[in-house]
Design a protein around this motif. Structure first.
Motif, PDB file in Angstrom:
ATOM      1  N   CYS A 193      -0.620  -4.346  -8.258  1.00 22.73           N
ATOM      2  CA  CYS A 193       0.591  -4.298  -7.455  1.00 22.73           C
ATOM      3  C   CYS A 193       0.242  -3.895  -6.022  1.00 22.73           C
ATOM      4  O   CYS A 193      -0.443  -2.894  -5.812  1.00 22.73           O
ATOM      5  N   HIS A 208       2.079  -2.645  -3.924  1.00 20.46           N
ATOM      6  CA  HIS A 208       2.881  -1.510  -3.474  1.00 20.46           C
ATOM      7  C   HIS A 208       2.334  -0.176  -3.988  1.00 20.46           C
ATOM      8  O   HIS A 208       2.397   0.830  -3.310  1.00 20.46           O
ATOM      9  N   CYS A 209       1.841  -0.184  -5.218  1.00 22.96           N
ATOM     10  CA  CYS A 209       1.402   1.085  -5.787  1.00 22.96           C
ATOM     11  C   CYS A 209       0.039   0.981  -6.467  1.00 22.96           C
ATOM     12  O   CYS A 209      -0.512   1.988  -6.886  1.00 22.96           O
ATOM     13  N   CYS A 265       7.819  -2.126 -12.119  1.00 19.44           N
ATOM     14  CA  CYS A 265       6.580  -1.412 -11.859  1.00 19.44           C
ATOM     15  C   CYS A 265       6.873   0.073 -11.654  1.00 19.44           C
ATOM     16  O   CYS A 265       8.019   0.498 -11.528  1.00 19.44           O
ATOM     17  N   ALA A 266       5.815   0.849 -11.610  1.00 19.48           N
ATOM     18  CA  ALA A 266       5.983   2.291 -11.391  1.00 19.48           C
ATOM     19  C   ALA A 266       6.616   2.564 -10.039  1.00 19.48           C
ATOM     20  O   ALA A 266       7.286   3.581  -9.851  1.00 19.48           O
ATOM     21  N   CYS A 267       6.435   1.648  -9.080  1.00 18.24           N
ATOM     22  CA  CYS A 267       6.985   1.847  -7.744  1.00 18.24           C
ATOM     23  C   CYS A 267       8.411   1.319  -7.650  1.00 18.24           C
ATOM     24  O   CYS A 267       9.062   1.473  -6.630  1.00 18.24           O
ATOM     25  N   SER A 325       9.320  -1.997  -8.119  1.00 18.59           N
ATOM     26  CA  SER A 325       9.418  -3.424  -7.835  1.00 18.59           C
ATOM     27  C   SER A 325       9.581  -4.193  -9.140  1.00 18.59           C
ATOM     28  O   SER A 325       8.939  -3.897 -10.148  1.00 18.59           O
TER      29      SER A 325
END
Ligand SMILES: [Zn+2]
Length: 67
Positions: free
Chosen positions: A9, A11-12, A39-41, A43
C-alpha cells in the motif's frame, strides 16, 4: 500464493500479499470473486480473486480521521 508479490500500500506500506486488514465484502463468482477490503490506513481496495491468487485492481485514498 499471491500473484502480486512486492506490492505494498502506498499509504501505509501494508503488503498486498498479506492478510487484508479488514474484509468489507466478498462477492464470490464461479471463477473466483471480487473482494472489497479496507487497509490499515483506511483506504478501500478492490481485489480480484482468480486461479492465480488475489490481485489489487483498485485502491482508494485513506479515510481521514474523524469520518
Ligand atoms: Zn494502507
Amino acid at each position: 500464493m499471491p500473484s502480486t508479490t512486492g506490492l505494498v500500500c502506498p499509504h501505509c506500506g501494508w503488503p498486498d500479499g498479506a492478510e487484508p486488514f479488514q474484509v468489507v465484502s466478498a462477492h464470490p463468482t464461479g471463477a473466483g470473486g471480487t473482494l472489497w477490503t479496507r487497509c490499515a490506513c483506511g483506504s478501500l481496495q478492490a481485489r480480484v480473486v482468480d486461479g492465480h491468487g488475489t490481485r489489487v485492481v483498485s485502491r482508494g485514498r485513506p479515510t481521514p480521521a474523524g469520518r
